[in-house]
Design a protein around this motif. Structure first.
Motif, PDB file in Angstrom:
ATOM      1  N   GLU A 157     -19.878   9.302 -53.488  1.00 51.72           N
ATOM      2  CA  GLU A 157     -20.513   9.831 -52.177  1.00 51.72           C
ATOM      3  C   GLU A 157     -21.019   9.566 -51.139  1.00 51.72           C
ATOM      4  OE1 GLU A 157     -22.149  14.415 -53.352  1.00 51.72           O
ATOM      5  OE2 GLU A 157     -23.812  13.441 -51.765  1.00 51.72           O
ATOM      6  N   ALA A 158     -20.014   9.625 -50.209  1.00 52.04           N
ATOM      7  CA  ALA A 158     -20.722   9.510 -48.558  1.00 52.04           C
ATOM      8  C   ALA A 158     -20.907  10.858 -47.048  1.00 52.04           C
ATOM      9  CB  ALA A 158     -19.164   8.472 -48.384  1.00 52.04           C
ATOM     10  N   VAL A 159     -21.478  10.239 -47.302  1.00 50.74           N
ATOM     11  CA  VAL A 159     -22.371  11.451 -45.987  1.00 50.74           C
ATOM     12  C   VAL A 159     -21.142  11.113 -44.404  1.00 50.74           C
ATOM     13  CG1 VAL A 159     -24.080  12.677 -44.658  1.00 50.74           C
ATOM     14  CG2 VAL A 159     -24.321  11.470 -46.754  1.00 50.74           C
ATOM     15  N   ALA A 160     -20.261  12.342 -43.582  1.00 54.79           N
ATOM     16  CA  ALA A 160     -20.024  11.729 -42.599  1.00 54.79           C
ATOM     17  C   ALA A 160     -21.040  11.552 -41.289  1.00 54.79           C
ATOM     18  CB  ALA A 160     -19.468  13.119 -41.936  1.00 54.79           C
ATOM     19  N   GLY A 161     -20.417  10.457 -40.761  1.00 52.77           N
ATOM     20  CA  GLY A 161     -20.997   9.951 -39.421  1.00 52.77           C
ATOM     21  C   GLY A 161     -21.783   9.008 -39.765  1.00 52.77           C
ATOM     22  N   PHE A 172     -14.862  13.027 -42.635  1.00 52.93           N
ATOM     23  CA  PHE A 172     -14.219  14.193 -43.312  1.00 52.93           C
ATOM     24  C   PHE A 172     -12.276  13.307 -44.117  1.00 52.93           C
ATOM     25  CE2 PHE A 172     -17.738  16.510 -41.765  1.00 52.93           C
ATOM     26  CZ  PHE A 172     -17.963  16.952 -43.614  1.00 52.93           C
ATOM     27  N   ASN A 173     -11.779  12.442 -43.090  1.00 59.62           N
ATOM     28  CA  ASN A 173     -10.268  12.283 -43.751  1.00 59.62           C
ATOM     29  C   ASN A 173     -10.640  10.566 -44.596  1.00 59.62           C
ATOM     30  OD1 ASN A 173      -9.640  14.355 -41.898  1.00 59.62           O
ATOM     31  ND2 ASN A 173      -9.293  12.357 -40.090  1.00 59.62           N
ATOM     32  N   ASP A 174     -11.580  10.338 -45.014  1.00 56.31           N
ATOM     33  CA  ASP A 174     -12.251   9.000 -45.980  1.00 56.31           C
ATOM     34  C   ASP A 174     -11.995   9.823 -47.212  1.00 56.31           C
ATOM     35  OD1 ASP A 174     -11.888   7.134 -43.567  1.00 56.31           O
ATOM     36  OD2 ASP A 174     -14.041   6.740 -43.300  1.00 56.31           O
ATOM     37  N   THR A 175     -12.058  11.180 -47.209  1.00 54.17           N
ATOM     38  CA  THR A 175     -11.918  11.350 -48.965  1.00 54.17           C
ATOM     39  C   THR A 175     -11.205  11.262 -49.227  1.00 54.17           C
ATOM     40  OG1 THR A 175     -13.665  13.043 -47.747  1.00 54.17           O
ATOM     41  CG2 THR A 175     -12.563  13.389 -49.831  1.00 54.17           C
ATOM     42  N   GLY A 176     -10.931  10.795 -50.423  1.00 57.36           N
ATOM     43  CA  GLY A 176      -9.694  10.368 -51.835  1.00 57.36           C
ATOM     44  C   GLY A 176      -9.704   9.265 -52.201  1.00 57.36           C
ATOM     45  N   THR A 177      -8.671   8.190 -53.022  1.00 53.87           N
ATOM     46  CA  THR A 177      -8.377   8.011 -53.689  1.00 53.87           C
ATOM     47  C   THR A 177      -8.748   6.479 -53.657  1.00 53.87           C
ATOM     48  OG1 THR A 177      -8.261   9.348 -55.811  1.00 53.87           O
ATOM     49  CG2 THR A 177      -8.132   6.806 -56.014  1.00 53.87           C
ATOM     50  N   TYR A 178      -9.269   5.450 -53.416  1.00 55.87           N
ATOM     51  CA  TYR A 178      -9.917   3.608 -53.102  1.00 55.87           C
ATOM     52  C   TYR A 178      -9.365   3.364 -54.447  1.00 55.87           C
ATOM     53  CZ  TYR A 178     -12.024   5.875 -48.721  1.00 55.87           C
ATOM     54  OH  TYR A 178     -11.898   6.091 -47.327  1.00 55.87           O
ATOM     55  N   GLN A 179      -8.784   2.094 -54.128  1.00 57.94           N
ATOM     56  CA  GLN A 179      -8.125   1.217 -55.454  1.00 57.94           C
ATOM     57  C   GLN A 179      -8.370  -0.538 -54.584  1.00 57.94           C
ATOM     58  OE1 GLN A 179      -3.921   0.301 -56.287  1.00 57.94           O
ATOM     59  NE2 GLN A 179      -4.652   1.249 -58.491  1.00 57.94           N
ATOM     60  N   CYS A 180      -9.194  -0.924 -55.956  1.00 54.85           N
ATOM     61  CA  CYS A 180      -9.087  -2.782 -55.170  1.00 54.85           C
ATOM     62  C   CYS A 180      -8.747  -3.393 -55.626  1.00 54.85           C
ATOM     63  CB  CYS A 180     -10.750  -3.114 -54.985  1.00 54.85           C
ATOM     64  SG  CYS A 180     -11.510  -2.948 -56.992  1.00 54.85           S
ATOM     65  N   THR A 181      -7.833  -4.709 -55.288  1.00 55.52           N
ATOM     66  CA  THR A 181      -6.837  -5.080 -56.872  1.00 55.52           C
ATOM     67  C   THR A 181      -7.687  -6.706 -56.071  1.00 55.52           C
ATOM     68  OG1 THR A 181      -5.215  -3.622 -56.353  1.00 55.52           O
ATOM     69  CG2 THR A 181      -4.610  -5.883 -57.280  1.00 55.52           C
ATOM     70  N   PHE A 182      -8.202  -7.337 -57.598  1.00 57.04           N
ATOM     71  CA  PHE A 182      -8.628  -8.429 -57.551  1.00 57.04           C
ATOM     72  C   PHE A 182      -7.217  -9.714 -58.383  1.00 57.04           C
ATOM     73  CE2 PHE A 182     -12.466  -7.062 -58.028  1.00 57.04           C
ATOM     74  CZ  PHE A 182     -13.430  -7.244 -57.761  1.00 57.04           C
ATOM     75  N   VAL A 215     -16.261  12.363 -49.217  1.00 60.38           N
ATOM     76  CA  VAL A 215     -17.323  13.491 -48.213  1.00 60.38           C
ATOM     77  C   VAL A 215     -18.062  14.284 -47.757  1.00 60.38           C
ATOM     78  CG1 VAL A 215     -17.422  12.509 -45.627  1.00 60.38           C
ATOM     79  CG2 VAL A 215     -15.669  11.574 -47.244  1.00 60.38           C
ATOM     80  N   VAL A 216     -19.378  14.140 -47.872  1.00 59.37           N
ATOM     81  CA  VAL A 216     -20.056  16.215 -47.546  1.00 59.37           C
ATOM     82  C   VAL A 216     -20.540  15.788 -46.154  1.00 59.37           C
ATOM     83  CG1 VAL A 216     -20.480  16.073 -50.137  1.00 59.37           C
ATOM     84  CG2 VAL A 216     -22.012  14.972 -48.582  1.00 59.37           C
ATOM     85  N   ALA A 217     -20.919  16.546 -46.219  1.00 63.82           N
ATOM     86  CA  ALA A 217     -21.900  16.937 -44.476  1.00 63.82           C
ATOM     87  C   ALA A 217     -23.149  15.759 -44.414  1.00 63.82           C
ATOM     88  CB  ALA A 217     -21.908  17.873 -44.125  1.00 63.82           C
ATOM     89  N   VAL A 218     -24.241  16.456 -46.358  1.00 59.16           N
ATOM     90  CA  VAL A 218     -25.447  16.527 -45.708  1.00 59.16           C
ATOM     91  C   VAL A 218     -25.767  15.833 -47.757  1.00 59.16           C
ATOM     92  CG1 VAL A 218     -27.883  17.545 -46.088  1.00 59.16           C
ATOM     93  CG2 VAL A 218     -25.761  18.271 -45.049  1.00 59.16           C
ATOM     94  N   ALA A 219     -26.196  14.428 -47.067  1.00 57.79           N
ATOM     95  CA  ALA A 219     -26.260  14.433 -48.595  1.00 57.79           C
ATOM     96  C   ALA A 219     -26.672  14.969 -49.684  1.00 57.79           C
ATOM     97  CB  ALA A 219     -27.358  12.879 -48.747  1.00 57.79           C
TER      98      ALA A 219
END
Length: 212
Positions: A26-30, A108-118, A141-145
């Motif tokens: 969970e990330a906070v916008a800004g 908020f556009n950063d909301t989604g699935t991230y995949q890291c590959t080693f 991504v939320v407005a307030v934590a």
């Protein structure tokens, strides 16, 4: 951010003894956010060379976008949506075990699935061995934590403990008061008996004098 600081502390511990800690989700916008990704090498005595790639699939879409590539010592941002916003926070060596990246100015556009590959090449005596490890992080991504559940539970337990201690203190005070009161009554009773005995003795002495 406090959450980022705590996760970076966890990740830093992995340099000495690697532990595959899950990323926060969970990330906070800004604000900034650390996307954690760890793949521990099972045998430290074997040298290796690793590259890390990050892909992103926005919420509601089906295709991943290649957004970041790291091949020590060079890092490359590959998608314009993340231009100047991604920073390598992983292992500063070609034998990578921590593949974390830091997102600046989360939207908020950063909301989604991230995949890291080693993509790891193990240099063995007989032949090199190639290993691929993929991990995913579902980021909201939320407005307030939001407060973490553990923090809420800890606060509730703290209040419960305070109430219990107050009740225990009341019980102790009542017990002590009752004990002191009982002891006082016992002393008064003993004193009354002693005074009564002294009075009777004095009366007996007086009666003896009159008889003479």
């Amino acid at each position: 951010m406090e959450l980022i600081g705590s996760q970076e502390a966890l990740l830093s511990q992995c340099h000495g003894a690697c532990a595959e800690v899950d990323s926060l989700t969970e990330a906070v916008a800004g604000k900034g956010f650390l996307l954690g990704c760890i793949s521990c090498k099972r045998r430290e005595e074997i040298s290796a060379q690793t590259t890390v790639d990050w892909h992103f699939k926005p919420l509601g879409e089906e295709q991943f976008r290649h957004i970041f590539h790291y091949d020590h010592p060079s890092a490359e941002i590959l998608h314009e949506d993340f231009s100047n916003r991604l920073e390598w926070h992983g292992t500063q060596d070609r034998d990578i075990q921590i593949g974390a990246i830091y997102i600046h100015n989360v939207t908020f556009n950063d909301t989604g699935t991230y995949q890291c590959t080693f993509r790891r090449t193990l240099f063995l005596e007989l032949a090199d061995m190639h290993v691929i490890v993929e991990k995913e992080v579902e980021l909201s991504v939320v407005a307030v934590a939001n407060r973490e559940l553990t923090a809420v539970i800890s606060e509730i337990m703290m209040y419960v403990l305070i109430v219990v201690l107050q009740l225990w203190l009341i019980v102790v005070v009542v017990y002590c008061y009752k004990k002191i009161s009982d002891e006082h009554e016992a002393r008064e009773a003993r004193k009354a008996l002693k005074d009564q005995a002294a009075l009777l003795e004095s009366k007996d002495n007086c009666d003896g004098v009159q008889l003479e």
